[in-house]
Design an enzyme around this catalytic site. Structure first.
Site, PDB file in Angstrom:
ATOM      1  N   CYS A   1      36.446  36.027  52.140  1.00  0.00           N
ATOM      2  CA  CYS A   1      36.200  37.399  52.556  1.00  0.00           C
ATOM      3  C   CYS A   1      35.386  37.453  53.849  1.00  0.00           C
ATOM      4  O   CYS A   1      35.928  37.207  54.908  1.00  0.00           O
ATOM      5  CB  CYS A   1      35.539  38.197  51.420  1.00  0.00           C
TER       6      CYS A   1
ATOM      7  N   GLU B   1      35.031  33.368  43.809  1.00  0.00           N
ATOM      8  CA  GLU B   1      33.692  33.189  43.240  1.00  0.00           C
ATOM      9  C   GLU B   1      33.325  34.301  42.265  1.00  0.00           C
ATOM     10  O   GLU B   1      32.326  34.208  41.561  1.00  0.00           O
ATOM     11  CB  GLU B   1      32.643  33.069  44.352  1.00  0.00           C
TER      12      GLU B   1
ATOM     13  N   HIS C   1      38.015  36.880  46.449  1.00  0.00           N
ATOM     14  CA  HIS C   1      36.765  36.257  46.007  1.00  0.00           C
ATOM     15  C   HIS C   1      36.964  35.391  44.772  1.00  0.00           C
ATOM     16  O   HIS C   1      36.700  35.857  43.660  1.00  0.00           O
ATOM     17  CB  HIS C   1      35.737  37.328  45.666  1.00  0.00           C
TER      18      HIS C   1
END
Lengths: 347, 348
Positions: B165, B322, B320
């Protein structure tokens, strides 16, 4: 009220660990909780994969996710486009658009309401970082208006005059995520169960005195520590005592932190204040009156951003603290009349 | 410079602002899910991570729960050692089926560190630039004296670097819709990204994507989260560097950002790479509007927006990983880093 559940969790890797309740903070959670929040639907197969089972644009994971992107950053109160640009140049990760900073609201008195949408929109056009705006506690129409103009986060804030004497807004009904204030763990978990995707400790806005921010962060930390070492029976007792949802409290106990991002707010005026809050374990800081009520706003704003990143490096903290000019004058919270405390608003 | 021919591989996560703790947690999980690693934490990690909120567990997993709050109490960087203790190819948790190859024959350690200074960057064999606000990360990097070291790391030393991102934006050679006074980029990917392509937060969404280039043809879908996300708008050919994508520009890389209404910014030139830009993932245009449960992004059959790219040592995703708790892309990337380190050690 059931706690918010992130939708369509994908941690399929750990199907062998015990089932657990969903966490918005999947990637940060304890290994045992990580990715176990799969809803009881069939796992997605390669050829018939599904999209999220409900509106993919308003899932809790998306709302809490933006807060995760703000971590380690500084969110600054701004009252016009010029201040917003200055905040962006200083490295703010978001701005809070409002008509009067808390120090002025405090000084001028009267009823404080949602800002003029035109002024918020002007700020939204001026910067590329996320723009937050405040609505009165319980004022769901102000929230609807803020959602309609497209703000990135709504702060249901005690800084404005509450509009509902008993209830907060049902935030789960909104596609726009909410941040709410808390003084303790019970208050934080009540807001999360209403749908808040981000929490900030309240502190005492508009004073420039960090003592209440410290108090609230300490309280939350201490209560999470207590929950972490409590038996299930004690946790149920504690949930009654804190007037919060048992399942959410249990999740906090397991994660050893709030299940959403938690920023510090209310009284942060210097780089050292920001670093202090970061060292206490918050995820980032809100700075309200502290910047634009000081002598050299641009320099102070940059310094607070650097201090929030390098909160554990005293050499950097010393460098950025040099020559910032006048800090905001401030009000000593200890000598303040209880009735003047904004933090008492909200339930 | 690291470059030491030891078996320790240091992975840094740029920790200036954003979701860096999430990446460290998933890196650790990725290694763990391959079931070939043991977490051996350094004593200083444990002692520094104990703090008021009651972290005192003795088991190795305790640090995971505390990855966020624990990290911040330690100063500087916080290494976690992950030793590969066996050469077996067993995997657990069925879905992880990454094949082993010769890169993994010998033992090595992973050192996972937060990067806030040029000194800690210099230790890294690979780097992740996390999601966050790209303007904040760029400004803080510049004031911390990290921008040039980062460009050196990515574009001269050509160390493996992954941006998610905001990280993708920073690793692009060109970005538009930047803030009024522009934005400094690191560069490394010959692409132009468009910031906030999908719009504001209410336009953020989740989508299941097939990523065969990363996860294999048989790979399960990867659940992605897009938050105020960018996309790769154009792959830059050597003569489209002026940023307008019309292919009519000069062959030279401009040093200054052209000032246009779109607020296009470009990264300063460093050593060019001959590696091609590989498109590793696309999001079909209508995928984010799917509301029913019987259609997926791949079924739409469009080319769609580019959301994952790789060029040589540089990898970028608009979404993302994560935030998902799914460590498969992290596992894939760790293997890329191991390969790169091996190649460097074999060296010319």
């Amino acid at each position: 009220m059931p706690p918010p559940t992130p939708i369509n969790d994908t941690g399929r890797l750990n199907s062998n660990v015990e089932p657990d309740r969903p966490s918005a903070f999947r990637s940060q959670s304890h290994r045992a909780t990580n990715g176990t929040s799969e809803p009881p639907q069939a796992p997605a197969k390669k050829t018939t994969a599904t999209m999220s089972s409900s509106d993919p644009q308003s899932s809790f994971a998306v709302k809490a996710g933006l807060a995760q992107m703000l971590k380690g950053g500084v969110i600054m109160d701004v009252v016009n486009a010029e201040q917003a640009r200055l905040a962006e140049e200083a490295g703010a990760c978001a701005v809070m658009a409002l008509e009067r900073v808390p120090a002025d609201i405090r000084a001028q008195g009267g009823v404080a309401r949602m800002s003029d949408p035109a002024m918020i929109q002007e700020i939204m056009r001026a910067v590329t970082i996320p723009v937050m705006a405040k609505a009165r506690i319980g004022h769901l129409v102000e929230c609807q208006i803020l959602q309609a103009i497209g703000v990135d986060y709504i702060d249901e804030s005690e800084v404005l005059t509450p509009a509902d004497p008993t209830n907060h807004v049902d935030k789960s009904k909104f596609a726009t995520p909410f941040v709410c204030g808390c003084r303790n763990l019970g208050e934080a978990l009540r807001r999360i169960s209403e749908g808040a995707a981000m929490i900030r400790t309240k502190g005492e806005a508009g004073t420039g005195d960090v003592v209440e921010a410290v108090r609230h962060m300490q309280t939350v930390n201490a209560e999470i520590a207590r929950a972490s070492s409590a038996s299930d029976a004690d946790l149920r007792q504690m949930a009654r005592e804190l007037e919060c949802d048992y399942a959410l409290l249990k999740e906090c106990a397991k994660l050893k932190r709030l299940p959403v991002v938690n920023f510090a707010a209310g009284g942060i005026a210097t780089p050292a204040d920001a670093a202090l809050m970061m060292q206490m374990g918050c995820d980032g800081v809100f700075v309200g009156s502290g910047i634009f009520k000081s002598g050299d706003a641009a320099k102070r704003a940059k310094a607070i951003v650097q201090a929030t990143t390098h909160y554990n490096d005293p050499k950097v903290l010393a460098e950025v603290s040099i020559g910032l000019g006048e800090a905001m004058v401030g009000i000593n919270c200890m000598s303040m009349d209880e009735g003047n405390k904004l933090q008492k608003r909200g339930w | 410079m690291t470059g030491s021919p030891t078996s320790t591989i240091t992975i840094g996560v740029l920790a200036l602002q954003g979701a860096f703790a999430e990446h460290i947690t998933l890196l650790r999980q990725a290694a763990d899910d391959l079931h070939r690693f043991q977490i051996v934490e350094r004593d200083d990690w444990r002692s520094q991570s104990a703090h008021a909120d009651g972290h005192a567990d003795a088991d190795g997993d305790a640090a995971d729960a505390n990855a966020d709050s624990g990290d911040r109490r330690a100063s500087g960087s916080h290494p976690i050692k992950i030793n590969s203790s066996c050469a077996s190819s067993s995997t657990k948790n069925g879905d992880v089926t990454l094949p082993l190859d010769s890169d993994f024959d010998s033992d090595f350690d992973f050192d996972l560190i937060e990067v806030r200074t040029p000194a800690s960057l210099a230790r890294c064999d690979g780097l992740i630039i996390p999601g966050g606000e790209s303007t904040s990360i760029s400004l803080i990097a510049s004031r911390t004296g990290l921008l040039e070291p980062l460009r050196e790391f990515v574009k001269v030393q050509r160390r493996p670097t992954w941006g998610t991102c905001a990280g993708l934006i920073l690793l692009a050679e060109s970005a538009n819709k930047s803030k009024a006074s522009g934005q400094e980029l690191i560069g490394g990917l010959d692409v132009r990204v468009q910031r906030n392509y999908f719009g504001r937060q209410v336009e953020s969404f989740e989508a299941d994507l097939l990523l065969p280039a990363l996860l294999g043809e048989e790979g399960d879908v990867f659940h992605t989260v897009f938050i105020r996300a960018p996309v790769v708008e154009a792959v830059l050919t050597p003569d489209s560097f002026v940023g307008d994508g019309d292919g009519e520009g000069e062959g030279e890389v401009p040093l200054a950002a052209p000032t246009t209404d779109d607020a296009v910014v470009v990264a300063p030139a460093k050593q060019a790479t001959k590696a091609p830009v590989e498109i590793l993932g696309r999001l079909p245009g209508r995928a984010k509007t799917i509301r029913d449960q019987t259609t997926n992004a791949a079924d739409l059959g469009e080319d769609g927006d580019i959301v994952a790219v790789k060029q040589g040592n540089v990898f970028g995703t608009a979404f993302h990983p994560e935030l998902t708790g799914d460590g498969r892309i992290h596992a894939w990337w760790l293997r890329e880093v191991v390969k790169a380190v091996r190649e460097r050690q074999m060296g010319p």
